[in-house]
Design a protein around this motif. Sequence first.
Motif, PDB file in Angstrom:
ATOM      1  N   ASP A 257      -0.430   3.823  -4.910  1.00 15.12           N
ATOM      2  CA  ASP A 257       0.595   4.808  -4.591  1.00 15.12           C
ATOM      3  C   ASP A 257       0.971   4.602  -3.124  1.00 15.12           C
ATOM      4  O   ASP A 257       0.158   4.802  -2.236  1.00 15.12           O
ATOM      5  CB  ASP A 257       0.067   6.229  -4.801  1.00 15.12           C
ATOM      6  N   MET A 258       2.188   4.186  -2.884  1.00 14.11           N
ATOM      7  CA  MET A 258       2.593   3.868  -1.515  1.00 14.11           C
ATOM      8  C   MET A 258       3.032   5.119  -0.759  1.00 14.11           C
ATOM      9  O   MET A 258       4.180   5.261  -0.341  1.00 14.11           O
ATOM     10  CB  MET A 258       3.714   2.832  -1.531  1.00 14.11           C
ATOM     11  N   ALA A 259       2.129   6.071  -0.635  1.00 21.49           N
ATOM     12  CA  ALA A 259       2.408   7.283   0.132  1.00 21.49           C
ATOM     13  C   ALA A 259       2.484   6.943   1.624  1.00 21.49           C
ATOM     14  O   ALA A 259       1.904   5.953   2.082  1.00 21.49           O
ATOM     15  CB  ALA A 259       1.311   8.316  -0.118  1.00 21.49           C
ATOM     16  N   VAL A 292      -6.938   8.689  -4.112  1.00 23.12           N
ATOM     17  CA  VAL A 292      -6.783   7.558  -3.196  1.00 23.12           C
ATOM     18  C   VAL A 292      -5.980   7.952  -1.960  1.00 23.12           C
ATOM     19  O   VAL A 292      -6.322   7.585  -0.830  1.00 23.12           O
ATOM     20  CB  VAL A 292      -6.119   6.376  -3.937  1.00 23.12           C
ATOM     21  N   VAL A 293      -4.909   8.725  -2.155  1.00 23.48           N
ATOM     22  CA  VAL A 293      -4.108   9.193  -1.018  1.00 23.48           C
ATOM     23  C   VAL A 293      -4.912  10.182  -0.177  1.00 23.48           C
ATOM     24  O   VAL A 293      -4.823  10.197   1.055  1.00 23.48           O
ATOM     25  CB  VAL A 293      -2.793   9.823  -1.511  1.00 23.48           C
ATOM     26  N   GLY A 307      -6.799   2.000  -0.090  1.00 26.07           N
ATOM     27  CA  GLY A 307      -7.311   2.698  -1.255  1.00 26.07           C
ATOM     28  C   GLY A 307      -6.523   2.309  -2.482  1.00 26.07           C
ATOM     29  O   GLY A 307      -5.291   2.224  -2.435  1.00 26.07           O
ATOM     30  N   ILE A 308      -7.224   2.085  -3.584  1.00 24.15           N
ATOM     31  CA  ILE A 308      -6.543   1.618  -4.791  1.00 24.15           C
ATOM     32  C   ILE A 308      -7.308   2.057  -6.037  1.00 24.15           C
ATOM     33  O   ILE A 308      -8.519   2.278  -5.990  1.00 24.15           O
ATOM     34  CB  ILE A 308      -6.393   0.074  -4.766  1.00 24.15           C
TER      35      ILE A 308
END
Length: 388
Positions: A257-259, A292-293, A307-308
């Motif tokens: 998630d590319m936050a 993860v975020v 994180g993944i």
Amino acid sequence: MNSSALAEEFSASQRLENFKSTYEEARSAFLVNVEALKKSNPELSAHAVQIPTRTRETLVMDVAYLPPKSGKKERLLILTSGMHGMEGFVGSALQNQFIKENFWNMRDENLGILLVHAVNPYGFKFMRRVTENNVDLNRNFDTDGNLFSQRNESYEKISSLLNPPSPAHVGFFDRMGFYYECVKAIVKYSMESLRRGILRGQYQESEGLYFGGKDFEPQRDLIEKEILAVAPGYEQTLLIDLHTGYGRRGHLHLFADMAPSLDAEYLKKVFNGYDMDYGQKKDFYEVSGGFVVFGAKVLQNKSRYAGIVFEFGTLDSQKTLGSLDSLYRMVRENQKFHHSAQNKEQREEITHLFQEMFYPSAPEWRVAVAKQFQEILTLGLRNQKALK
């Protein structure tokens, strides 16, 4: 030891032994492996974190930490399992595989390792994805409570389809009827918006699918405490959360998630050479309250962080039919839990369908998962070590 010798030493049958049938068996195997590791690594520390429960069961999240052998805190690996309880069977197997194969043969003197086993022991024990409060933990993590005021209007539009109030039933005609209603919703709202609306999470319907809670579950504070107890001071931190269910059957998806809080470029470098599936891509999904975020927010300015989610696909749910099949099983399991089923045979069939979605019994699936896990984890650790 070279890679070919390692492959010979750990056969498919040996890896299959890591896959257990109950939460108790999985936990016992983890504790045995940790204790064996401690004999040659006395600096390893391990403890049990009891999770509050209204049942008479003892539900425990186990934590083990091995600091870098050199004493230099260059890199930290955090490997977590059982965020979605039922998925913990595979996560636990891979953590045990990691202890047996990586620790003994690939110990990096500047690498610290934090293992968190069975984040959601209730779901693990009773073979549900959610906690005792019906909360999907991977929609329950954040650093403030604004998460719970979110509205998911797309979810609300199809809530009656996702959360039928009658006793559950499965069968050919029931399945076809469900698919027909889903197709109508797809025509009306589009497959992409439907998938994103459903899987993002919701905070209003406490008995509904993908319920993120009205407040934080105990694991939120407990895991934050465990991470902050060891992670500060490390130059780099790699968090891998183990999951099953979504994506192509037998394939490991790296789900990112590319936050804004995540270091996207760092993440790409760590897994350079392997495709990543982003929540923003058409065939995948974003979540609110993702773990993860949360890790990125907790470690902000304390460590360079990647994180993944390692997600092992089971039903080809990246395709329309597989996606409908997955949703059907999820809906009927939740319906059975809250409204029972029409008879014993129906309960057993729903349970079977649900378990096969998150813990396939096929040995070839388990062997493929174990092999890919070892390969991609090795890649990530090697790339992380090369980064400065």
